[in-house]
Design an enzyme around this catalytic site. Structure first.
Site, mmCIF file in Angstrom:
data_model
loop_
_atom_site.group_PDB
_atom_site.id
_atom_site.type_symbol
_atom_site.label_atom_id
_atom_site.label_comp_id
_atom_site.label_asym_id
_atom_site.label_seq_id
_atom_site.Cartn_x
_atom_site.Cartn_y
_atom_site.Cartn_z
ATOM 1 N N GLY A 31 0.813 -1.218 0.000
ATOM 2 C CA GLY A 31 0.000 0.000 0.000
ATOM 3 C C GLY A 31 0.843 1.264 0.000
ATOM 4 O O GLY A 31 2.037 1.243 -0.288
ATOM 5 N N HIS A 37 4.289 1.618 -8.103
ATOM 6 C CA HIS A 37 3.260 0.578 -7.986
ATOM 7 C C HIS A 37 2.285 0.662 -9.161
ATOM 8 O O HIS A 37 1.876 -0.359 -9.730
ATOM 9 C CB HIS A 37 2.446 0.753 -6.692
ATOM 10 C CG HIS A 37 3.229 0.606 -5.429
ATOM 11 N ND1 HIS A 37 3.497 1.667 -4.589
ATOM 12 C CD2 HIS A 37 3.796 -0.477 -4.847
ATOM 13 C CE1 HIS A 37 4.175 1.240 -3.550
ATOM 14 N NE2 HIS A 37 4.379 -0.055 -3.674
ATOM 15 N N LYS A 150 13.443 -2.365 -8.399
ATOM 16 C CA LYS A 150 14.112 -1.580 -7.359
ATOM 17 C C LYS A 150 14.480 -2.493 -6.184
ATOM 18 O O LYS A 150 15.531 -2.360 -5.580
ATOM 19 C CB LYS A 150 13.208 -0.454 -6.878
ATOM 20 C CG LYS A 150 13.921 0.446 -5.920
ATOM 21 C CD LYS A 150 12.958 1.155 -5.029
ATOM 22 C CE LYS A 150 13.664 1.443 -3.741
ATOM 23 N NZ LYS A 150 12.892 1.044 -2.604
ATOM 24 N N ASP A 151 13.594 -3.436 -5.867
ATOM 25 C CA ASP A 151 13.888 -4.432 -4.825
ATOM 26 C C ASP A 151 14.505 -5.645 -5.512
ATOM 27 O O ASP A 151 13.899 -6.724 -5.598
ATOM 28 C CB ASP A 151 12.602 -4.800 -4.089
ATOM 29 C CG ASP A 151 12.026 -3.606 -3.346
ATOM 30 O OD1 ASP A 151 12.722 -3.067 -2.479
ATOM 31 O OD2 ASP A 151 10.903 -3.193 -3.660
ATOM 32 N N MET A 185 11.516 5.704 -6.620
ATOM 33 C CA MET A 185 10.280 5.864 -5.843
ATOM 34 C C MET A 185 10.177 4.771 -4.791
ATOM 35 O O MET A 185 10.486 3.609 -5.058
ATOM 36 C CB MET A 185 9.086 5.813 -6.770
ATOM 37 C CG MET A 185 9.063 7.007 -7.663
ATOM 38 S SD MET A 185 7.404 7.412 -8.122
ATOM 39 C CE MET A 185 7.712 8.945 -8.968
ATOM 40 N N SER A 186 9.757 5.161 -3.610
ATOM 41 C CA SER A 186 9.602 4.233 -2.496
ATOM 42 C C SER A 186 8.621 4.848 -1.511
ATOM 43 O O SER A 186 8.643 6.075 -1.289
ATOM 44 C CB SER A 186 10.957 4.034 -1.799
ATOM 45 O OG SER A 186 10.766 3.464 -0.520
ATOM 46 N N SER A 187 7.789 4.009 -0.911
ATOM 47 C CA SER A 187 6.866 4.530 0.105
ATOM 48 C C SER A 187 7.643 5.159 1.247
ATOM 49 O O SER A 187 7.189 6.101 1.891
ATOM 50 C CB SER A 187 5.986 3.393 0.634
ATOM 51 O OG SER A 187 5.303 2.786 -0.443
HETATM 52 O O1 PAF Z 1 7.726 -5.170 -1.983
HETATM 53 C C1 PAF Z 1 6.793 -5.152 -1.159
HETATM 54 O O2 PAF Z 1 6.000 -4.209 -1.087
HETATM 55 C C2 PAF Z 1 6.646 -6.306 -0.188
HETATM 56 O O3 PAF Z 1 7.874 -6.793 0.222
HETATM 57 C C3 PAF Z 1 5.762 -7.434 -0.736
HETATM 58 C C4 PAF Z 1 6.376 -8.091 -1.953
HETATM 59 C C5 PAF Z 1 4.386 -6.883 -1.099
HETATM 60 C C6 PAF Z 1 5.589 -8.523 0.326
HETATM 61 O O4 PAF Z 1 4.982 -8.009 1.468
#
Ligand code: PAF
Length: 295
Positions: A31, A37, A150-151, A185-187
């Site tokens: 979220g 996203h 990014k991850d 970008m990152s929360s």
């Molecule tokens: O990247 C994320 O936002 C979280 O690590 C994920 C993949 C939704 C798992 O909770």
């Protein structure tokens, strides 16, 4: 867009979509959605007839003293963004729905990939990610699941767990989305003060400098890491956790740069822990840099 909170409803809706002949795409998120996203959802929309987005702040992937309680949340904003991006089904479970017996006894541990890099300072993080992603893939059984590059370590870990556990979903890695000054970008960028926000793009500047060295012909990991670190060191408020070059698929160290190479950085800046990377596709003297895209 329909919103469901129960795993049984997720299964039923996905089952109906599949019966209608739709391919199912899953975008797992926590979220507080941003343009990165939204680009995952758009990619899922372009490919799949039925798009599911999960929003669940998974407590298992936060260690003691980490930012679980502070993690930013915006349920109404998320719904508006998902509707605009063409999501069909939002799965928004409670912690009790996901972990009905409380703390799970079952662990999904993706050894070599999860223990390294970010796993060194966040020892429970990747087991938490691996368990929740396993549960989502098992409940939704998508044709494709979309994750941001990014991850990069998370992406490598999810690819490996999907292969090891024989999930049929294709794991699709999608480009990092950046602000106009290069910040990924990152929360968690929401934690940055205006002054820290001004400093944060230095991560990408450092990675770009390291990548330029490789494009110019450097193949020695130590030299590329050293140059990248030297750019970060010019900013004393950045507390660098690591700069590493790794095989992008296995996240294992390399003696010389060749193939698909991850140049990754993690650093603390005020209350935020920031990560970023570029992927270098090296074939002899030819190098292509995958740095993502500007929003
Ligand atoms: O990247 C994320 O936002 C979280 O690590 C994920 C993949 C939704 C798992 O909770």
């Amino acid at each position: 867009m329909e919103v469901v909170t129960a795993l049984s409803d997720l299964r039923t809706r996905v089952g109906s979509a599949r019966t209608s002949g739709d391919e199912v795409g899953l975008v797992p998120t926590m979220g507080y959605l941003h343009a990165g996203h939204v680009s995952l959802v758009r990619r899922a929309r372009a490919r799949c007839g039925f798009v599911v987005v999960s929003v669940f702040v998974n407590p298992l992937q936060f260690g003691a003293g980490e930012d679980l309680d502070a993690y930013p949340r915006d349920p109404e904003g998320d719904i508006a963004k998902l509707e605009a991006a063409g999501c069909d089904l939002l799965f928004q479970p409670s912690t009790e729905e996901m972990y009905p017996e409380g703390e799970p006894l079952t662990r999904v541990h993706v050894g070599l990939i999860g223990d390294d890099l970010c796993g060194r300072s966040r020892p429970v993080h990747f087991d938490g990610v691996a368990l929740v992603v396993t549960k989502l893939l098992a409940a939704c059984d998508p044709d494709a699941a979309f994750f941001g590059r990014k991850d990069a370590q998370q992406l490598a870990l999810v690819r490996r767990l999907a292969a090891d556990l024989s999930f049929r979903a294709e794991i699709v890695g999608c480009p990092t989305v950046r602000e106009s000054d290069g910040l990924a970008m990152s929360s968690r960028n929401a934690y940055l003060s205006p002054e820290e926000r001004r400093i944060a793009p230095r991560l990408f500047a450092a990675l770009s400098t390291g990548a330029e060295l490789v494009v110019a012909g450097e193949r020695e990991p130590r030299v590329v890491v050293g140059k990248t670190l030297s750019v970060l060191a010019q900013e004393p408020r950045l507390d660098v956790e690591y700069v590493e070059v790794r095989d992008a698929r296995t996240v294992q160290p390399l003696e010389r740069l060749d193939g698909e190479v991850l140049l990754a950085v993690a650093a603390r800046l005020g209350p935020a822990r920031l990560i970023d990377n570029v992927v270098l596709h090296i074939d002899g003297t030819s190098v292509t840099v995958d740095a993502g895209e500007i929003n």
